[in-house]
Design an enzyme around this catalytic site. Structure first.
Site, PDB file in Angstrom:
ATOM      1  N   CYS A 147       0.873  -1.167  -0.119  1.00  0.00           N
ATOM      2  CA  CYS A 147      -0.057   0.064  -0.074  1.00  0.00           C
ATOM      3  C   CYS A 147       1.089   1.211   0.035  1.00  0.00           C
ATOM      4  O   CYS A 147       1.573   1.372   0.725  1.00  0.00           O
ATOM      5  CB  CYS A 147      -0.777  -0.029   1.436  1.00  0.00           C
ATOM      6  SG  CYS A 147      -1.759   1.609   1.743  1.00  0.00           S
TER       7      CYS A 147
ATOM      8  N   GLU B 115       9.499  -0.573 -11.591  1.00  0.00           N
ATOM      9  CA  GLU B 115       8.163  -0.519 -11.973  1.00  0.00           C
ATOM     10  C   GLU B 115       6.958  -0.319 -11.043  1.00  0.00           C
ATOM     11  O   GLU B 115       6.121  -1.091 -10.977  1.00  0.00           O
ATOM     12  CB  GLU B 115       7.775  -1.950 -12.950  1.00  0.00           C
ATOM     13  CG  GLU B 115       8.960  -1.926 -14.068  1.00  0.00           C
ATOM     14  CD  GLU B 115       8.674  -3.081 -14.950  1.00  0.00           C
ATOM     15  OE1 GLU B 115       7.933  -3.701 -14.706  1.00  0.00           O
ATOM     16  OE2 GLU B 115       9.247  -2.823 -16.257  1.00  0.00           O
TER      17      GLU B 115
ATOM     18  N   GLU C  80      15.777  -1.707 -19.270  1.00  0.00           N
ATOM     19  CA  GLU C  80      15.703  -3.190 -19.490  1.00  0.00           C
ATOM     20  C   GLU C  80      14.937  -3.374 -20.983  1.00  0.00           C
ATOM     21  O   GLU C  80      14.466  -2.779 -21.246  1.00  0.00           O
ATOM     22  CB  GLU C  80      14.619  -3.662 -18.539  1.00  0.00           C
ATOM     23  CG  GLU C  80      14.926  -3.602 -17.106  1.00  0.00           C
ATOM     24  CD  GLU C  80      13.771  -4.246 -16.414  1.00  0.00           C
ATOM     25  OE1 GLU C  80      12.762  -5.062 -16.884  1.00  0.00           O
ATOM     26  OE2 GLU C  80      13.697  -4.125 -15.172  1.00  0.00           O
TER      27      GLU C  80
ATOM     28  N   TRP D 262       6.090 -13.589 -20.740  1.00  0.00           N
ATOM     29  CA  TRP D 262       4.983 -13.345 -20.179  1.00  0.00           C
ATOM     30  C   TRP D 262       3.810 -12.931 -21.211  1.00  0.00           C
ATOM     31  O   TRP D 262       2.811 -12.763 -20.857  1.00  0.00           O
ATOM     32  CB  TRP D 262       4.903 -12.160 -19.229  1.00  0.00           C
ATOM     33  CG  TRP D 262       5.839 -11.033 -19.584  1.00  0.00           C
ATOM     34  CD1 TRP D 262       7.220 -10.916 -19.185  1.00  0.00           C
ATOM     35  CD2 TRP D 262       5.690 -10.004 -20.520  1.00  0.00           C
ATOM     36  NE1 TRP D 262       7.642  -9.851 -19.845  1.00  0.00           N
ATOM     37  CE2 TRP D 262       6.952  -9.044 -20.598  1.00  0.00           C
ATOM     38  CE3 TRP D 262       4.644  -9.609 -21.379  1.00  0.00           C
ATOM     39  CZ2 TRP D 262       6.937  -7.959 -21.544  1.00  0.00           C
ATOM     40  CZ3 TRP D 262       4.754  -8.448 -22.335  1.00  0.00           C
ATOM     41  CH2 TRP D 262       5.897  -7.796 -22.248  1.00  0.00           C
TER      42      TRP D 262
END
Ligand code: GLA
Ligand code: ZN
Length: 667
Positions: free
Chosen positions: A115, A150, A301, A309
């Site tokens: 959070c 990220e 990256e 993915w």
């Protein structure tokens, strides 16, 4: 310059030594040297290894690997490891755990599963960043700081609800102001006490657009505050070392324009789909470069071979990794970095490409390609560092506008803000005309042409800024579905496109969405390159001229004969409106006509599919030609050049093999 310590293109990868026994580290360093790797990003996901208990920090292993890297002249982009909190923390301090939009409080696991308003997350992440800063501030390997990883998961917990109320109090001052901004008279959503304000959720409030927008703004601020919390800690110890976090291109949950002031350098992770258009990748690079006024960015990256993915994770074909690496450089990257150095043995990323495969040695196709590129970049030295693009066209991108368009119910679900921006960008990319992608508030005075696709939401000041730009001589192109709402998504009552009505010299009365695969005919009298019959779709605005002239008109439907492209002289400049999603041919003819008028042209002529960019630095000018096509391309060189990659001298008509790259400098 990213760091005075490493004045060449940074070449490296995410590196996870803590996933491997220490005897593997020795092998890794040898392989890094072999691949010409000069920087490693670490430790991105090692919070538990760095802090195994509340009051215990274990940095010794990190000391050892950093020392080993330094001893081998490999630098470190030191990461703070705070994207995935330790299990002990989630167990002991449940406020750290995130609640999703379904109201489900998550358990420990995954990553970015915290959070952003959790006091314990804030406290511990700052503490870790500070300790890393203090411990490694003088380490010879340190060249940059990489905060978390990220960022982006929104939270909908009770703490966030509380913080949201405070955020609203600060923004609006009174509940009456919130009621007005949120138009709560609709469906009787009036608020009578602050406590009545909840977070959006799938089983409650999910239709109140102004509230949803404010919640997105609030979460953006909260997540940015997590970043700044660590940023400040690191800066307090190492004010001169660049701090960044890896962004993700046009990633919807975060308004990166709000982040830009706190990123010493923008860094981002580029994972194009195997069949993604080269112009789409270029657009993302430009969006990222535009965050900080064209400053160079870091390609933090990319995969050397494949990801894991996607539904089908095709291998990058020979030469493609090199080509995409140079494409990043062509658009302003001062680094070429990968995810990751050594392929993980277990976990979801064990099938993700890496420089070093499971087999563990250098005798692989991928390692060979990485090594060859590393040698080339090393030979380039510092030539291209900090080289800037001098674009005369600016394309506006606005995150909050994107959110608002997507929240809008109707007039059609086919509206796609990013695709629309990309389509305008691609029309110019195809012609090799450099375009900066910038926020609407950017300094537009350096542009001869500014394009504002689908500017549905006009935040305060934006229309005035654009009007001023035109008044002073600029050419502005605004597309359909613009000027509909204000920053709270309340529709303008002054006739669309609201505050842009005067500069555009039009009034839009209605929007007619096309059914699937339906188009309308468009006809244009000769004007520059624009001439004859075209098509338009998605959404057709029906407008009235209020001073503007029609340059093209609908030629079918009940509105045949009414304008689809309009031009309005205003002050020293002019503003055009494109009232529908015109086909790619009309878009090209229109934009190139406007470029012709201003004398904007490509640096040189190339055949089919090749991309050309030009960058300059200290009086040196570099022209990069990238052949994205499947067959050879030719380039017509206006003067004799040297190819910095091969040392060859080239002149006249030059052939470039499929996927090949030239970096030319005038002799
Ligand atoms: C992202 C992350 C990395 C890794 C890659 C895989 O970019 O930052 O940690 O998961 O995706 O493609
Ligand atoms: Zn929360």
């Amino acid at each position: 310059m990213l760091s005075p310590k490493l004045q060449k293109i940074w070449y490296g990868a995410d590196y996870n030594p803590d996933q491997w026994p220490e005897d593997v580290w020795e092998k890794d360093v040898r392989l890094m040297k072999l691949a010409h790797v000069n920087v490693a990003t670490l430790p991105v996901f090692s919070w538990t290894r760095l802090q195994p208990a509340e009051d215990r920090y274990t940095f010794e292993w990190l000391d050892r690997i950093l020392d080993k890297l330094a001893a081998n002249d490999i630098y470190a982009c030191i990461a703070t490891s705070t994207a995935a909190q330790p299990a002990w923390m989630s167990h002991r301090f449940p406020d750290v755990l995130r609640t999703d939009i379904n109201g489900i409080k998550h358990k420990q696991g995954g990553r970015t599963n915290f959070c952003p308003n959790s006091p314990n997350y804030r406290r511990y992440s700052r503490e870790l960043a500070l300790r890393l800063g203090e411990r490694y501030k003088d380490h010879p390997a340190l060249v940059a700081w990489h905060v978390a990883n990220e960022y982006g998961s929104h939270c909908y917990c009770a703490l966030c609800a509380e913080a949201f109320r405070d955020w609203l109090k600060a923004r609006y001052g009174s509940l009456d102001a919130v009621n007005a901004a949120w138009n709560t008279a609709f469906w009787s959503h009036g608020l009578t006490a602050w406590e009545e304000i909840e977070t959006p959720t799938t089983h409650g409030e999910r239709n109140n657009m102004p509230m949803l927008l404010d919640y997105d703004r609030f979460q953006n601020d909260a997540i940015l505050a997590c970043y700044c919390n660590e940023y400040d800690a690191l800066k307090s110890v190492t004010p001169d070392v660049y701090v960044t976090t890896n962004l993700m291109g046009h990633f919807k949950p975060l308004n990166y324009h709000a982040w830009a002031p706190y990123l010493d350098v923008v860094s981002w992770d580029s994972y194009p789909l195997p069949d993604e258009a080269a112009s789409s990748v270029a657009f993302k690079h430009e969006l990222m470069r535009g965050l900080r006024d064209g400053q160079p960015f870091m390609l933090m990256e990319q995969t050397p071979s494949q990801v894991n993915w996607m539904p089908r994770n095709q291998l990058r074909r020979p030469g493609v990794m090199r080509l995409l690496s140079y494409q990043a450089v062509a658009h302003g990257a001062d680094t070429v970095m990968f995810f990751q150095f050594r392929r993980a043995r277990g976990g979801p990323e064990k099938m993700h490409g890496a420089i070093v495969d499971h087999v563990g040695h250098e005798h692989t196709r991928v390692f060979g390609e990485v090594q060859a590129l590393g040698a080339e970049l090393e030979a380039l030295g510092d030539a291209l560092l900090d080289a800037r693009q001098d674009a005369r066209v600016g394309l506006l991108f606005d995150w909050e506008n994107w959110w608002a368009i997507d929240y809008s119910v109707g007039p059609t679900r086919d509206l796609d803000y990013v695709a629309t921006c990309r389509k305008y960008y691609a029309a110019l990319w195809d012609a090799n005309i450099p375009v900066d992608v910038v926020r609407p508030e950017a300094d537009l005075s350096k542009y001869d042409l500014v394009i504002a696709p689908m500017l549905y939401m006009l935040r305060p000041g934006v229309a005035g800024h654009l009007t001023e730009y035109v008044r002073k001589g600029g050419t502005l192109v605004v597309s359909y579905f613009s000027g509909i709402a204000d920053e709270n998504d309340l529709a303008t009552l002054d006739g669309y496109p609201g505050e842009l009505r005067e500069v555009l010299g039009i009034w839009v009365e209605e929007h007619d969405p096309m059914l699937e695969d339906q188009t309308v005919e468009v006809h244009a009298e000769p004007w520059g390159r624009v001439q004859g019959c075209y098509k338009a779709g998605i959404l057709c605005d029906l407008l009235h001229l209020e001073g503007a002239t029609a340059r093209a008109s609908y030629a079918s439907e009940f509105y045949a004969g009414r304008p689809v492209i309009t031009e309005n002289r205003y002050g020293e400049g002019k503003a055009l409106y494109v009232a529908a999603d015109v086909d790619a041919t009309l878009m090209r003819d229109l934009l190139l006509t406007l470029c012709d008028e201003k004398g904007i042209r490509a640096p040189l002529c190339v055949s089919g599919g090749a991309e050309v960019t030009q960058r300059s630095r200290h009086g040196r000018e570099f022209t990069l030609i990238l052949n994205h096509g499947a067959v050879a391309a030719t380039a017509a060189l206006p003067y004799a050049c040297r190819d910095l990659l091969t040392g060859r001298e080239l002149a006249g008509s030059v052939e470039l093999a499929a996927k090949d790259v030239l970096i030319l400098e005038k002799i």
